[in-house]
Enzyme design. Structure first.
Site, PDB file in Angstrom:
ATOM      1  N   VAL A 288      39.580 -43.719 -15.811  1.00 48.57           N
ATOM      2  CA  VAL A 288      40.577 -43.308 -14.809  1.00 48.57           C
ATOM      3  C   VAL A 288      41.218 -44.387 -13.864  1.00 48.57           C
ATOM      4  CG1 VAL A 288      40.889 -41.719 -12.711  1.00 48.57           C
ATOM      5  CG2 VAL A 288      39.747 -40.899 -14.797  1.00 48.57           C
TER       6      VAL A 288
ATOM      7  N   PHE B  99      44.797 -35.916 -14.967  1.00 45.77           N
ATOM      8  CA  PHE B  99      45.034 -34.985 -16.227  1.00 45.77           C
ATOM      9  C   PHE B  99      45.220 -35.973 -17.468  1.00 45.77           C
ATOM     10  CE2 PHE B  99      46.209 -32.575 -12.633  1.00 45.77           C
ATOM     11  CZ  PHE B  99      45.250 -31.308 -12.661  1.00 45.77           C
TER      12      PHE B  99
ATOM     13  N   LYS C 228      41.777 -28.882 -10.965  1.00 46.00           N
ATOM     14  CA  LYS C 228      41.368 -29.592 -12.207  1.00 46.00           C
ATOM     15  C   LYS C 228      40.315 -28.894 -13.088  1.00 46.00           C
ATOM     16  CE  LYS C 228      40.191 -33.490 -14.601  1.00 46.00           C
ATOM     17  NZ  LYS C 228      40.731 -33.917 -15.475  1.00 46.00           N
TER      18      LYS C 228
ATOM     19  N   GLY D  16      36.404 -26.133 -34.825  1.00 41.62           N
ATOM     20  CA  GLY D  16      35.779 -27.320 -35.040  1.00 41.62           C
ATOM     21  C   GLY D  16      34.065 -27.454 -34.739  1.00 41.62           C
TER      22      GLY D  16
ATOM     23  N   CYS E 240      35.222 -35.107 -20.123  1.00 41.24           N
ATOM     24  CA  CYS E 240      35.658 -34.102 -19.249  1.00 41.24           C
ATOM     25  C   CYS E 240      35.113 -32.925 -19.328  1.00 41.24           C
ATOM     26  CB  CYS E 240      37.134 -34.290 -19.405  1.00 41.24           C
ATOM     27  SG  CYS E 240      37.975 -35.722 -18.703  1.00 41.24           S
TER      28      CYS E 240
END
Length: 469
Positions: free
Chosen positions: A32, A171, A226, A275, A282
């Site tokens: 980040v 994000f 978030k 999947g 995250c």
């Protein structure tokens, strides 16, 4: 230290492009911090990124990027050359000259799933001691509800000048982070200070010039936004994985179900792909963190807790298929796959990154190795990070049955089964005729539903996907 109240929930409509250079410090040069620092500098700002790792700082000064992220290396090198971006271990110097300081240090999960804020609060105290004038201190790390108040308290312990605190959650999608930063679909600014809000609007103005998506909230709402966003996306993934497993049992095809669902404009077609489970830095961490926050608040999130359980189970599904095919058994044992060779194509948790944190490939490899199999892996960029992560999960004797291969066909050679775990572009259309000559047994397990079942079965492969009829 709050200098003015901010109107909550406002979307800025009077964006003014910054006409003067802003001085910014970013504490932390992880994923980040590095993307944010390089991105802000590319808009003409003077940015200093700080890290306590001297060797890492030296590498960054030379333009060497410690993570794989498309476009980031070029962005860093360009702005270092233009002398807008610099790296240092000197916190006092970086903070003392800055108008805005971003905290972008790690918030790893504690044993109970809550976020460990020790690095964030330590950084806040370091910032407080180094400030020389009014400074806006912004939490960029993903942090739980109430962190802004803790950061403000940590700053107040040591600061000798006025300051304001804000929450500005990131994000960024790994593999597309540079584009996400340069053209954000939203910018959330959580602060109770009018001066801080205006300064941050000014900083972000060039990024939202054509489509202003800047939302000002209180800090708590920004922090929860978030977590709520990532928990919701994780929920869609786990829901589809659960539905895929149901499809297998009733004879439906999840790919057709997915397409039918996606045609509903209320649902849309994003994050509906089944999947082998989600991973990365995250979703797993944020899901556990918001679960911890909810329990502390006395309102457990039943849906989110189910999402976490479903994802843990999903990481085993493909390995279970391999076990049944190669042994006829449904129960795992220490020697169930002894003498068998399994190839894994794709080790990163998603394409476009070398991140293997919480990757399904680690769970699958550990299960196969624990059952006595020899495992041969390949990934275009994540081989080194996978090797380091696997070393922490299995002992040396077990790792002796694992090997990495630079070329995918080398990993497939002599295998009794081939598992596709990450849908890298170069793995989407392999030479199946060549592959069949290399495999010891023509068994394909498609963990991303990338290959067309009818096509590969027509070539006399045994094929299993996720939720395919």
């Amino acid at each position: 230290m709050v200098e003015g109240a901010v109107k909550r929930g406002s979307i800025t409509s009077d964006v003014v492009i910054a006409s003067v250079i802003m001085r910014i410090a970013v504490l932390g040069t992880g994923y980040v911090g590095l993307v944010a620092g390089a991105g802000f500098s590319d808009f003409g700002n003077e940015v200093t990124c700080v890290d306590i790792d001297e060797a890492k700082v030296e590498r960054l000064r030379r333009g060497e990027i410690p993570i794989y992220e498309p476009g980031l290396e070029k962005l860093v090198q360009h702005n270092v050359a233009e002398e807008r971006l610099r790296f240092t271990t000197d916190i006092a110097e970086a903070v003392g000259n800055a108008e805005i300081v971003f905290i972008a240090v790690g918030t790893p999960s504690s044993h109970d799933g809550s976020a460990d804020l020790s690095q964030v609060l330590s950084a806040a105290r370091d910032i407080g001691r180094a400030m020389k004038h009014f400074t806006v201190v912004v939490t960029k790390s993903t942090v739980p509800v109430g962190t802004s108040a803790k950061v403000e308290a940590a700053l107040a312990e040591v600061a000798k000048v006025p300051f304001a605190v804000a929450s500005n959650p990131e994000f960024l999608k790994e593999g597309d982070a540079v584009a996400d930063f340069m053209k954000p679909d939203r910018v959330i600014l959580g602060t109770n200070d009018q001066r801080a809000a205006e300064l941050l609007r000014k900083l972000y103005a060039p990024l939202v010039r054509t489509n202003d998506r800047c939302l000002v909230t209180d800090p708590i709402s920004a922090e929860l936004t978030k977590y709520a966003a990532n928990a919701y996306l994780a929920t869609r993934i786990s829901f589809m994985n659960d539905m895929a497993n149901l499809c297998e049992r009733v004879g439906a095809d999840i790919e057709l179900v997915r397409r039918g669902m996606g045609m509903d404009v209320r649902i849309g077609n994003k994050f509906l792909f089944p999947g082998v489970g989600y991973g990365g830095s995250c979703f797993p961490k944020d899901v556990k963190a918001v679960m911890s926050t909810a329990r502390e608040a006395g309102w457990p999130l039943g849906i989110v807790e189910a999402v976490d359980r479903v994802n843990d189970r999903q990481k085993r599904v493909l390995a279970d298929k391999v076990l049944r095919r190669l042994t006829g058994q449904a129960e795992w044992s220490a020697n169930a796959l002894q003498g068998k060779v399994v190839a894994l194509w794709g080790l990163a948790f998603k394409p476009g990154t070398d991140d293997v944190r919480e990757a399904p490939s680690l769970t699958i490899a550990e299960l196969l190795l624990g059952a006595g199999a020899t495992v041969q892996g390949h990934d275009p960029v994540a081989q080194e990070t996978f090797a380091v992560a696997l070393e922490q999960r299995v002992d040396e004797k077990v790792r002796a049955r694992f090997s990495l291969h630079e070329k995918p066909y080398d990993a497939a050679k002599g295998a009794d089964a081939l598992c596709l775990l990450t849908e890298w572009h170069q793995l989407r259309r392999p030479n199946f005729a060549k592959l069949k000559t290399l495999l010891r047994a023509p068994n394909l397990f498609d963990g991303r539903n990338t290959w067309e079942p009818a096509d590969v079965r027509a070539l006399d492969f045994y094929y299993e996907g996720i939720g395919r009829a």
